[in-house]
Design an enzyme around this catalytic site. Structure first.
Site, PDB file in Angstrom:
ATOM      1  N   ARG A  21      -6.114  -2.628   1.339  1.00 53.09           N
ATOM      2  CA  ARG A  21      -5.692  -1.233   1.339  1.00 53.09           C
ATOM      3  C   ARG A  21      -4.233  -1.163   0.905  1.00 53.09           C
ATOM      4  NH1 ARG A  21     -10.269  -0.147   1.156  1.00 53.09           N
ATOM      5  NH2 ARG A  21     -11.520   1.160   2.548  1.00 53.09           N
ATOM      6  N   GLU A  39      -2.856   6.115  -4.031  1.00 55.55           N
ATOM      7  CA  GLU A  39      -3.823   6.167  -5.135  1.00 55.55           C
ATOM      8  C   GLU A  39      -4.402   7.575  -5.222  1.00 55.55           C
ATOM      9  OE1 GLU A  39      -6.852   3.238  -4.491  1.00 55.55           O
ATOM     10  OE2 GLU A  39      -5.430   1.587  -4.321  1.00 55.55           O
ATOM     11  N   HIS A  65      -7.977  -0.881  -8.007  1.00 53.97           N
ATOM     12  CA  HIS A  65      -8.818  -0.916  -6.811  1.00 53.97           C
ATOM     13  C   HIS A  65     -10.256  -1.297  -7.165  1.00 53.97           C
ATOM     14  CE1 HIS A  65      -9.247   0.981  -2.537  1.00 53.97           C
ATOM     15  NE2 HIS A  65     -10.041  -0.075  -2.680  1.00 53.97           N
TER      16      HIS A  65
END
Length: 375
Positions: A209, A238, A255
């Protein structure tokens, strides 16, 4: 039944069409009104399932996230509303571990060192961290395992503290859930207070994360001359990431560490099984029915194959540097979410059958995840 599914989830139609009508949605743009008369909601990590989203969910029976992490879902609220929930623990754990291995081998190749000479600190030893440990052991790395919750529960007898990892590790790889408060808080584990304590040439990998690392503090540290090698798949804020970090990043991506075809399809498969159980129906599909044949299926190793060739073998299946090229070339023109949505397929090491005559090589390559046949 009416099924809403994230547009980036693969094979939803193949698995779920027997249950009813499927409508796709953009993960960050799901409107609460779309949940009117919806029976099943299938999301990924970018969709926040909370009271606001469920305000008009009058028929919702099941929420599933095709991800390991669940911090984006208010499970307490779902329980209060009598809505069944399932995640996909471990679905892309192998993919993330292979992203890390591919990245580290690339940096080792470019900087001319052997991973056998490095100490790797794995922070978070769950589905991903434990699989990564197995693969890094195959490469001869010395490991430091850090997982305070597991250590407190007596589930990790040889665990060390984060301070020990920061002091002694040449490479740090983060694999923790995002916990914003409490004794085992993980938000900003790496921050302005401990960045300077890292080894001057340490490699830092974050594929869990973005908020686990304070990106502003990291940028300030690097701008002040910090010599870290950064591998960043996840970012704070993000999709509006701190682009000033890009010049200081050795390998970066949008990601997608867990986005192998097997990893993404595995999440859909696990949710399909959970829905079948919820509805009392038998499972009639399996992931292998739908995955395409890999481009490269087998390789026969010569007698001179050695440690130096492992990097070539790994990168013949997946080289994470490709994904950094996609990020640098397309971030401003296409955008973070578009790059993620249109991410080109990649396969896992297990899709390549390796034939070899050396028992030692067979053991190591099998531990790395290849399908090995010893001849």
């Amino acid at each position: 039944m009416r099924i809403l599914a994230d547009q980036n989830m693969p094979l939803v139609e193949e698995f779920f069409s027997e249950f009813g009508e499927i409508t796709r949605f953009a993960g960050r743009e799901l409107d609460p009104q779309q949940l009117i008369d919806t029976d099943i909601l299938l999301v990924r990590s970018i969709t926040k399932v909370d009271a606001n989203l469920l305000a008009h969910a009058n028929k919702l029976k099941f929420v599933g996230t095709a991800t390991i992490g669940t911090d984006h879902v208010d499970q307490t609220l779902l329980k209060q509303k009598g809505i069944a929930f399932s995640s996909a623990p471990g679905c892309n754990a192998t993919a993330v571990a292979e992203y890390v291995v591919s990245s580290l081998l690339a940096i080792a190749q470019e900087d001319d060192f052997s991973l056998r000479d490095k100490t790797v600190g794995i922070i978070g030893v769950g589905n991903i961290g434990s699989r990564l440990a197995v693969k890094l052991e195959a490469l001869g790395c010395k490991l430091l395992l850090c997982d305070p919750p597991k250590q407190a529960a007596g589930e990790l007898s040889e665990g060390v503290s984060l301070d020990t990892v920061i002091e002694k590790a040449d490479i740090l790889s983060f694999h923790v859930p995002l916990v914003k408060e409490g004794i085992h808080k993980t938000k900003h584990l790496l921050n302005h207070g401990n960045l300077a304590k890292l080894k001057s040439n340490a490699i830092v990998v974050n594929s869990c994360r973005g908020d686990v690392i304070d990106n502003s503090a990291l940028l300030n540290f690097m701008q002040a001359g910090g010599g870290l090698s950064l591998v960043l798949d996840v970012w704070e804020n993000e999709p509006n990431i701190e682009q000033a970090l890009l010049p200081y990043t050795r390998i970066g991506s949008v990601h997608i560490a867990g986005h192998s075809l097997e990893g993404k399809a595995g999440g859909t498969d696990m949710l399909y099984q959970a829905v079948c159980q919820q509805l009392g129906k038998p499972t009639t599909h399996k992931m292998a029915d739908f995955l395409p044949q890999p481009e490269f299926m087998a390789v026969h190793l010569g007698t001179t194959f050695s440690d130096a060739n492992i990097c070539q073998l790994v990168h013949s299946v997946y080289d994470a540097r490709r994904d950094y090229g996609l990020l640098k070339n397309g971030l401003n023109s296409e955008g973070f979410d578009s790059l993620r949505k249109n991410y080109p397929g990649r396969r896992e090491f297990s899709t390549l059958t390796v034939k070899c005559s050396s028992t030692a090589n067979a053991k190591r390559l099998s531990q790395l995840g290849f399908n090995v046949i010893e001849e």
